[in-house]
Design an enzyme around this catalytic site. Structure first.
Site, PDB file in Angstrom:
ATOM      1  N   GLU A 177      -9.997  -4.887  -3.809  1.00  0.00           N
ATOM      2  CA  GLU A 177     -10.199  -5.603  -5.060  1.00  0.00           C
ATOM      3  C   GLU A 177     -11.091  -4.904  -6.090  1.00  0.00           C
ATOM      4  O   GLU A 177     -12.175  -5.399  -6.426  1.00  0.00           O
ATOM      5  CB  GLU A 177     -10.746  -7.011  -4.756  1.00  0.00           C
ATOM      6  N   GLU A 294      -4.008 -10.208   1.320  1.00  0.00           N
ATOM      7  CA  GLU A 294      -4.857 -11.399   1.477  1.00  0.00           C
ATOM      8  C   GLU A 294      -4.162 -12.578   0.833  1.00  0.00           C
ATOM      9  O   GLU A 294      -3.650 -12.455  -0.291  1.00  0.00           O
ATOM     10  CB  GLU A 294      -6.214 -11.223   0.763  1.00  0.00           C
TER      11      GLU A 294
END
Ligand code: GLC
Length: 355
Positions: A177, A294
């Site tokens: 991320e 995720e």
């Protein structure tokens, strides 16, 4: 005379066959020997490897904490066995390398920490699970990318060299991320440099990379990848965020979201489909396999909604040939309840249906 002629011919054919066999064999053998001598695994087709990545789970909150155990989660041998026995194909292991390396050059990673990660990877492999390791929670690089670039590259150089002899079932994901200061264009440059650094010791290993802005699907359009055909592209999916992150302690202002449900209405489903379709069409256009690295809904949401959302996202990702890894195994989103020492059966069935 005729007989002799045929005999010669047969002998010649036999010799040719024998030579082909011997030379073929020799070439094969020397190739094998060369393969044994090279520390890198053979190249796998990233689409094929992505199919094998299949259905996975994140071992969150353990090695991603500043120190393992600090967030209440310590990896145990039995977890890998449970995950393998349940029928998962892979584990993603989020790792905070930046908390276990020197702050100054050459940014040496603590050997004891390496040993711990070695152990986790070996546990995964001995339970027939593919393993994705990443750099997770390198928060400082998000604030000031240029100041941390050298250290980031040095971490990858060490990690890549350390694991270069491991099989193709170990995948490297470059950074979880990217966000804040590490925006799309800076991230594109970082990607190029990191991939070429890793490729020096791991020319054939599949690498996992994702777009900026928290690996958000909507940022795929800004992702520029180098000419490397062994990449798997990852995205994360947590929408609607007010549902998946209701009451999450690390998300400011998320308490008023408590009680948000996910009923699976047409409107709710179409939101999920729009995002997954967008990801899939990007993947098709750029000829890259996709990994939903995720997705999950926090434990403060009601279990009916969580099971519905989880199953819907997983099945729709599969329909689009995406591999996935649920966030996460045994903490706040837990598909496994460590206190009860049992699976959260509703979530497990949502992820791995029994049909
Ligand atoms: C990201 C964060 C992790 C968090 C998860 C869900 O992976 O790095 O800490 O638990 O998203 O919000």
């Amino acid at each position: 005379m005729g007989k002799d002629w045929r005999d010669y011919l047969a002998l010649a054919a036999l010799t040719l066959l024998l030579c082909t066999f011997l030379f073929g064999g020799c070439t094969q053998n020397s190739e094998d020997a060369a393969m044994d001598a090279t520390p890198t695994p053979a190249k796998t087709d990233p689409f094929e490897l992505n199919r094998r990545l299949g259905r996975g789970v994140n071992l969150g909150n353990a090695l991603e904490a500043p120190q393992e155990g600090e967030w209440g989660m310590t990896l145990r041998e039995e977890y890998f066995k449970l995950i393998g026995d349940a029928g998962f194909d892979a584990v993603r292991i989020p790792i905070r390398w930046s908390a276990h390396a020197d702050e100054s050059e050459p940014f040496t990673i603590d050997p004891a920490f390496f040993e711990r990660v070695d152990w986790a990877i070996e546990q995964a492999m001995s339970n027939d699970l593919l393993a994705v390791i990443n750099i997770h929670h390198y928060e400082e690089i998000m604030q000031d990318p240029q100041a941390h670039k050298g250290r980031f590259l040095a971490l990858w150089k060490q990690i890549a060299e350390h694991y270069q002899g491991y099989s193709a079932e170990l995948l490297f994901e470059l950074l979880n991320e990217p966000n804040t200061g590490l925006g799309p264009s800076t991230w594109n440059t970082f990607l190029q440099e990191t991939i070429s650094a890793v490729r020096q010791s791991n020319p054939k290993r599949a690498l996992v990379v994702g777009p900026a802005n928290w690996n958000n699907v909507s940022m795929l359009g800004f992702l520029e990848l180098p000419d490397d055909d062994n990449l798997i592209v990852t995205v994360h999916y947590y929408d609607p965020f007010q549902f998946t992150h209701q009451g999450a302690e690390w998300v400011e202002g998320s308490d008023p979201w408590l009680g948000t449900t996910w009923e699976g209405t047409e409107i709710e489903m179409s939101g999920v489909l729009r995002s997954l379709d967008a990801a899939a069409s990007w993947g098709e256009k750029h000829n890259r396999p996709l990994f939903l690295g995720e997705f999950g809904a926090y434990g403060k949401a009601d279990i009916d909604s969580r099971a519905r959302w989880t199953s819907f996202v997983a099945r729709e990702a599969e329909k689009r040939d995406m591999s996935w890894a649920y966030w996460e195994f045994g903490a706040g989103f837990g598909v496994y309840d460590r206190a009860r020492r049992g699976w959260n059966q509703r979530l497990l069935d949502a992820l791995l249906p029994q049909d």
